[in-house]
Write an enzyme that holds these catalytic residues in place. Structure first.
Site, PDB file in Angstrom:
ATOM      1  N   TYR A   1       2.857  -2.950  -4.690  1.00 50.13           N
ATOM      2  CA  TYR A   1       2.203  -1.768  -4.105  1.00 50.13           C
ATOM      3  C   TYR A   1       2.440  -0.543  -4.987  1.00 50.13           C
TER       4      TYR A   1
ATOM      5  N   ARG B   1       1.245   5.521  13.816  1.00 48.51           N
ATOM      6  CA  ARG B   1       1.758   4.688  12.737  1.00 48.51           C
ATOM      7  C   ARG B   1       1.560   3.220  13.114  1.00 48.51           C
TER       8      ARG B   1
ATOM      9  N   GLU C   1       6.916   6.017  -3.203  1.00 47.77           N
ATOM     10  CA  GLU C   1       7.283   4.690  -3.720  1.00 47.77           C
ATOM     11  C   GLU C   1       7.221   4.653  -5.246  1.00 47.77           C
TER      12      GLU C   1
ATOM     13  N   GLN D   1      -3.777   5.675   9.906  1.00 45.96           N
ATOM     14  CA  GLN D   1      -3.012   6.787  10.514  1.00 45.96           C
ATOM     15  C   GLN D   1      -3.468   8.126   9.940  1.00 45.96           C
TER      16      GLN D   1
ATOM     17  N   ARG E   1     -14.181  -0.592   7.066  1.00 40.48           N
ATOM     18  CA  ARG E   1     -14.384  -1.986   6.658  1.00 40.48           C
ATOM     19  C   ARG E   1     -15.008  -2.759   7.795  1.00 40.48           C
TER      20      ARG E   1
ATOM     21  N   LYS F   1      -0.123   1.727  -7.246  1.00 41.03           N
ATOM     22  CA  LYS F   1      -0.263   3.170  -7.026  1.00 41.03           C
ATOM     23  C   LYS F   1       0.059   3.959  -8.304  1.00 41.03           C
TER      24      LYS F   1
ATOM     25  N   LEU G   1      -7.813   7.616   0.794  1.00 39.57           N
ATOM     26  CA  LEU G   1      -6.645   7.171   1.564  1.00 39.57           C
ATOM     27  C   LEU G   1      -6.631   5.654   1.764  1.00 39.57           C
TER      28      LEU G   1
ATOM     29  N   ALA H   1      -6.024   1.896   1.479  1.00 42.53           N
ATOM     30  CA  ALA H   1      -5.072   1.094   0.694  1.00 42.53           C
ATOM     31  C   ALA H   1      -4.535  -0.052   1.535  1.00 42.53           C
ATOM     32  N   GLN H   2      -4.123  -1.107   0.844  1.00 44.68           N
ATOM     33  CA  GLN H   2      -3.223  -2.091   1.450  1.00 44.68           C
ATOM     34  C   GLN H   2      -1.876  -1.376   1.369  1.00 44.68           C
ATOM     35  N   SER H   3      -1.434  -0.806   2.478  1.00 45.95           N
ATOM     36  CA  SER H   3      -0.362   0.198   2.411  1.00 45.95           C
ATOM     37  C   SER H   3       1.016  -0.359   2.756  1.00 45.95           C
TER      38      SER H   3
ATOM     39  N   THR I   1       2.293   8.305  -3.748  1.00 42.51           N
ATOM     40  CA  THR I   1       3.386   7.970  -2.841  1.00 42.51           C
ATOM     41  C   THR I   1       4.766   8.127  -3.470  1.00 42.51           C
TER      42      THR I   1
ATOM     43  N   GLY J   1     -10.471   5.024   4.142  1.00 42.38           N
ATOM     44  CA  GLY J   1      -9.291   4.776   4.981  1.00 42.38           C
ATOM     45  C   GLY J   1      -9.286   5.640   6.226  1.00 42.38           C
TER      46      GLY J   1
HETATM   47  P1  NAP Z   1      -2.816   2.855   6.963  1.00 42.74           P
HETATM   48  O1  NAP Z   1      -2.591   3.352   8.353  1.00 42.74           O
HETATM   49  O2  NAP Z   1      -2.359   1.504   6.580  1.00 42.74           O
HETATM   50  O3  NAP Z   1      -4.390   2.981   6.666  1.00 42.74           O
HETATM   51  C1  NAP Z   1      -4.961   2.385   5.534  1.00 42.74           C
HETATM   52  C2  NAP Z   1      -6.456   2.532   5.615  1.00 42.74           C
HETATM   53  O4  NAP Z   1      -7.038   1.894   4.465  1.00 42.74           O
HETATM   54  C3  NAP Z   1      -7.109   1.867   6.834  1.00 42.74           C
HETATM   55  O5  NAP Z   1      -8.188   2.659   7.257  1.00 42.74           O
HETATM   56  C4  NAP Z   1      -7.605   0.553   6.274  1.00 42.74           C
HETATM   57  O6  NAP Z   1      -8.676  -0.011   6.993  1.00 42.74           O
HETATM   58  C5  NAP Z   1      -8.069   1.014   4.916  1.00 42.74           C
HETATM   59  N1  NAP Z   1      -8.240  -0.087   3.949  1.00 42.74           N
HETATM   60  C6  NAP Z   1      -7.341  -1.037   3.610  1.00 42.74           C
HETATM   61  N2  NAP Z   1      -7.859  -1.860   2.683  1.00 42.74           N
HETATM   62  C7  NAP Z   1      -9.117  -1.427   2.434  1.00 42.74           C
HETATM   63  C8  NAP Z   1     -10.167  -1.873   1.589  1.00 42.74           C
HETATM   64  N3  NAP Z   1     -10.046  -2.959   0.824  1.00 42.74           N
HETATM   65  N4  NAP Z   1     -11.326  -1.173   1.575  1.00 42.74           N
HETATM   66  C9  NAP Z   1     -11.475  -0.087   2.387  1.00 42.74           C
HETATM   67  N5  NAP Z   1     -10.526   0.364   3.219  1.00 42.74           N
HETATM   68  C10 NAP Z   1      -9.357  -0.291   3.233  1.00 42.74           C
HETATM   69  O7  NAP Z   1      -2.148   3.871   5.913  1.00 42.74           O
HETATM   70  P2  NAP Z   1      -1.709   5.399   6.115  1.00 42.74           P
HETATM   71  O8  NAP Z   1      -0.288   5.419   6.551  1.00 42.74           O
HETATM   72  O9  NAP Z   1      -2.737   6.138   6.884  1.00 42.74           O
HETATM   73  O10 NAP Z   1      -1.699   5.900   4.593  1.00 42.74           O
HETATM   74  C11 NAP Z   1      -2.879   6.451   4.001  1.00 42.74           C
HETATM   75  C12 NAP Z   1      -2.753   6.385   2.499  1.00 42.74           C
HETATM   76  O11 NAP Z   1      -1.618   7.124   2.072  1.00 42.74           O
HETATM   77  C13 NAP Z   1      -2.562   4.989   1.916  1.00 42.74           C
HETATM   78  O12 NAP Z   1      -3.216   4.961   0.672  1.00 42.74           O
HETATM   79  C14 NAP Z   1      -1.061   4.872   1.719  1.00 42.74           C
HETATM   80  O13 NAP Z   1      -0.782   3.932   0.698  1.00 42.74           O
HETATM   81  C15 NAP Z   1      -0.728   6.288   1.323  1.00 42.74           C
HETATM   82  N6  NAP Z   1       0.615   6.767   1.657  1.00 42.74           N
HETATM   83  C16 NAP Z   1       1.073   6.677   2.925  1.00 42.74           C
HETATM   84  C17 NAP Z   1       2.326   7.189   3.244  1.00 42.74           C
HETATM   85  C18 NAP Z   1       2.858   7.118   4.649  1.00 42.74           C
HETATM   86  O14 NAP Z   1       4.068   7.320   4.812  1.00 42.74           O
HETATM   87  N7  NAP Z   1       2.032   6.902   5.659  1.00 42.74           N
HETATM   88  C19 NAP Z   1       3.092   7.827   2.236  1.00 42.74           C
HETATM   89  C20 NAP Z   1       2.561   7.911   0.953  1.00 42.74           C
HETATM   90  C21 NAP Z   1       1.320   7.409   0.664  1.00 42.74           C
HETATM   91  P3  NAP Z   1      -8.415  -0.940   8.313  1.00 42.74           P
HETATM   92  O15 NAP Z   1      -8.138   0.022   9.436  1.00 42.74           O
HETATM   93  O16 NAP Z   1      -9.683  -1.680   8.442  1.00 42.74           O
HETATM   94  O17 NAP Z   1      -7.215  -1.804   7.999  1.00 42.74           O
HETATM   95  N1  GDD Z   2       8.450  -2.543   7.678  1.00 44.24           N
HETATM   96  C1  GDD Z   2       9.744  -2.831   7.899  1.00 44.24           C
HETATM   97  N2  GDD Z   2      10.054  -3.741   8.872  1.00 44.24           N
HETATM   98  N3  GDD Z   2      10.682  -2.202   7.176  1.00 44.24           N
HETATM   99  C2  GDD Z   2      11.981  -2.483   7.447  1.00 44.24           C
HETATM  100  C3  GDD Z   2      12.357  -3.406   8.426  1.00 44.24           C
HETATM  101  C4  GDD Z   2      11.347  -4.074   9.170  1.00 44.24           C
HETATM  102  O1  GDD Z   2      11.591  -4.896  10.038  1.00 44.24           O
HETATM  103  N4  GDD Z   2      13.712  -3.461   8.460  1.00 44.24           N
HETATM  104  C5  GDD Z   2      14.163  -2.607   7.548  1.00 44.24           C
HETATM  105  N5  GDD Z   2      13.121  -2.017   6.926  1.00 44.24           N
HETATM  106  C6  GDD Z   2      13.238  -1.047   5.821  1.00 44.24           C
HETATM  107  C7  GDD Z   2      12.408  -1.397   4.587  1.00 44.24           C
HETATM  108  O2  GDD Z   2      13.090  -2.386   3.799  1.00 44.24           O
HETATM  109  C8  GDD Z   2      12.340  -0.024   3.921  1.00 44.24           C
HETATM  110  O3  GDD Z   2      13.511   0.215   3.178  1.00 44.24           O
HETATM  111  C9  GDD Z   2      12.307   0.951   5.107  1.00 44.24           C
HETATM  112  O4  GDD Z   2      12.716   0.193   6.249  1.00 44.24           O
HETATM  113  C10 GDD Z   2      10.949   1.572   5.375  1.00 44.24           C
HETATM  114  O5  GDD Z   2       9.982   0.535   5.438  1.00 44.24           O
HETATM  115  P1  GDD Z   2       8.475   0.815   5.919  1.00 44.24           P
HETATM  116  O6  GDD Z   2       8.481   1.507   7.227  1.00 44.24           O
HETATM  117  O7  GDD Z   2       7.739  -0.472   5.807  1.00 44.24           O
HETATM  118  O8  GDD Z   2       7.952   1.897   4.881  1.00 44.24           O
HETATM  119  P2  GDD Z   2       8.048   1.969   3.281  1.00 44.24           P
HETATM  120  O9  GDD Z   2       8.992   3.092   2.968  1.00 44.24           O
HETATM  121  O10 GDD Z   2       8.314   0.663   2.680  1.00 44.24           O
HETATM  122  O11 GDD Z   2       6.569   2.369   2.877  1.00 44.24           O
HETATM  123  C11 GDD Z   2       5.860   3.414   3.583  1.00 44.24           C
HETATM  124  O12 GDD Z   2       6.112   4.654   2.972  1.00 44.24           O
HETATM  125  C12 GDD Z   2       5.628   4.762   1.616  1.00 44.24           C
HETATM  126  C13 GDD Z   2       6.018   6.169   1.118  1.00 44.24           C
HETATM  127  O13 GDD Z   2       7.312   6.158   0.633  1.00 44.24           O
HETATM  128  C14 GDD Z   2       4.370   3.055   3.576  1.00 44.24           C
HETATM  129  O14 GDD Z   2       3.692   3.949   4.412  1.00 44.24           O
HETATM  130  C15 GDD Z   2       3.797   3.151   2.170  1.00 44.24           C
HETATM  131  O15 GDD Z   2       2.381   2.983   2.231  1.00 44.24           O
HETATM  132  C16 GDD Z   2       4.125   4.543   1.605  1.00 44.24           C
HETATM  133  O16 GDD Z   2       3.639   4.678   0.296  1.00 44.24           O
END
Ligand code: NAP
Ligand code: GDD
Length: 349
Positions: free
Chosen positions: A154, A189, A132, A12, A33, A158, A85, A87-89, A130, A8
């Site tokens: 998701y 992001r 989540e 981000q 990928r 996880k 890292l 994931a289909q995130s 996470t 990953g």
């Molecule tokens: P992101 O920006 O969506 O990045 C996900 C990465 O995973 C990208 O590099 C993506 O590649 C790659 N990927 C997706 N499917 C794949 C596959 N089948 N094989 C190989 N690589 C694949 O996510 P992020 O925000 O950096 O988060 C990083 C990790 O932390 C994730 O596992 C997420 O679930 C977890 N997490 C995130 C948060 C948050 O708030 N950001 C919080 C808790 C946990 P492409 O660039 O090609 O799409």
């Molecule tokens: N994406 C999105 N788009 N979310 C929305 C919208 C919209 O238009 N409107 C309201 N929301 C609300 C969602 O329903 C959710 O309650 C909140 O905004 C945050 O949504 P996201 O920004 O999509 O993040 P997330 O909290 O669902 O998930 C992210 O954080 C997780 C950690 O708690 C992702 O980064 C996950 O990969 C990560 O695990």
């Protein structure tokens, strides 16, 4: 020199972590990928630096769904540390592609851990767990021992990964750790997550590039939002701990999506007033009554996570980790960066 493998790396967190580890003197290997268009924009500044590419940063094609290739990468790279890292995130998307999400976010973790066990590579392993997992929260604030209650495909995937890490640690004595990270954001992001969707749209609206309102789903959900570069530093600290364990990283503050919108407009000195309820609610600029926010039920989720707020005391005590950037500053960082991007693009045209 230590060697790290980041799955990953184009995401981000992967991009910030690659920067951090290169600064710390690591040789960094990233798995990317194959895609039909370029997917490396977040690491292009590293990739295009001749002092970095092929000396400090190496990229390998791979996919979390492909065990043979994960085995091969581990065997070739022989990393000291692995940061999983990839994931289909996207939580909402996981309701549309549940099986794929389980393959990548659940089984993908098992594939790497099993490859570690079989190749006896001896690396330390970090899993991107996470907040989540807490889903329908059983305790406020959440801590490492709060019971999990996942609310999306998701989060369920996880959860499988979380327990697989614990099981491989206990069964095979691997140095494998979960970082239970609460939402963390940045100018890198993805644009479909709510924070960046808001900051990009607010900039366009305030600069006259968008006349239609931002369409959002549940604006009452509450999140504990931190700043991504600080969280990747936390990931690194998790793997430097004396013995493997699971750690929660958060800010211990929670805010609604509504507050995020208000704070983003406040950057431009604008106040928002709200009218209507539920799907009919709308947000207007106080200065000229322009309609700027509308609710679109398309963005609602079949099951929602209403409230997240994490207590990071264990990470502070054992890792010395503490977040410095809090909500107001985070929103400013993101709006400022999107404003700069917008102005740079407009200068070019
Ligand atoms: P992101 O920006 O969506 O990045 C996900 C990465 O995973 C990208 O590099 C993506 O590649 C790659 N990927 C997706 N499917 C794949 C596959 N089948 N094989 C190989 N690589 C694949 O996510 P992020 O925000 O950096 O988060 C990083 C990790 O932390 C994730 O596992 C997420 O679930 C977890 N997490 C995130 C948060 C948050 O708030 N950001 C919080 C808790 C946990 P492409 O660039 O090609 O799409
Ligand atoms: N994406 C999105 N788009 N979310 C929305 C919208 C919209 O238009 N409107 C309201 N929301 C609300 C969602 O329903 C959710 O309650 C909140 O905004 C945050 O949504 P996201 O920004 O999509 O993040 P997330 O909290 O669902 O998930 C992210 O954080 C997780 C950690 O708690 C992702 O980064 C996950 O990969 C990560 O695990």
């Amino acid at each position: 020199m230590k060697t790290a493998l980041i799955t990953g790396v184009t995401g981000q967190d992967g991009s910030y972590l690659a920067e951090l580890l290169i600064q710390k003197g690591y040789e960094v290997h990233g798995m990317i990928r194959r895609s039909s268009s370029f997917n490396t924009s977040r690491i292009d500044h590293l990739y295009n630096d001749p002092n970095v590419l092929h000396s400090k940063l190496f990229l390998h094609y791979g996919d979390m769904t492909d065990s043979s290739n994960l085995n091969r990468i581990l065997d070739r790279v022989k990393p000291d540390e692995i940061y999983n890292l990839a994931a289909q995130s996207h939580v909402k998307v996981s309701f549309e592609v549940p099986e794929y999400t389980a393959e990548v976010d659940g089984l993908g973790t098992l594939r790497i851990l099993d490859a570690m066990k079989e190749t006896q590579v001896g690396a330390k392993f970090y899993q991107a767990s996470t907040s989540e997992l807490f889903g329908k929260v059983q305790e406020v604030p959440q801590i490492e021992t709060t019971p999990f209650y996942p609310r999306s495909p998701y989060a369920v995937a996880k959860l499988f990964s979380y327990w697989t890490v614990v099981n491989y640690r206990e069964a095979y004595n691997l140095f494998a750790c979960n970082g239970i990270l609460f939402n963390h954001e940045s100018p890198r992001r993805g644009g479909t997550f709510v924070t960046r969707k808001i900051t990009q749209a607010v900039v366009r609206i305030m600069r006259g590039g968008q006349s239609t309102p931002i369409k959002l789903g549940n604006i009452n959900s509450q999140r504990d939002w931190g700043y991504a570069p600080e969280y990747v530093e936390g990931m690194w600290r998790v793997l430097q701990s004396a013995s493997p364990s699971d750690y929660l990283l958060a800010t211990n503050e929670t805010h609604t999506v509504r507050e995020f919108i208000e704070q983003a407009f406040a950057y431009f000195g604008e106040n928002i007033y709200w009218e209507g309820v539920d799907e009919s609610e709308k947000g207007f600029l106080r200065s000229n009554s322009q309609l700027v926010v509308e609710i679109d039920p398309y963005y609602y989720r079949p099951t929602e996570v209403d409230l997240l707020v994490g207590d990071y005391s264990k990470a502070k005590r054992e890792l010395g980790w503490e977040p410095k950037v809090k909500f107001d500053e985070l929103v400013s960082i993101m709006v400022r960066a999107d404003l700069e991007n917008y102005e740079n693009q407009n200068e070019k045209h």
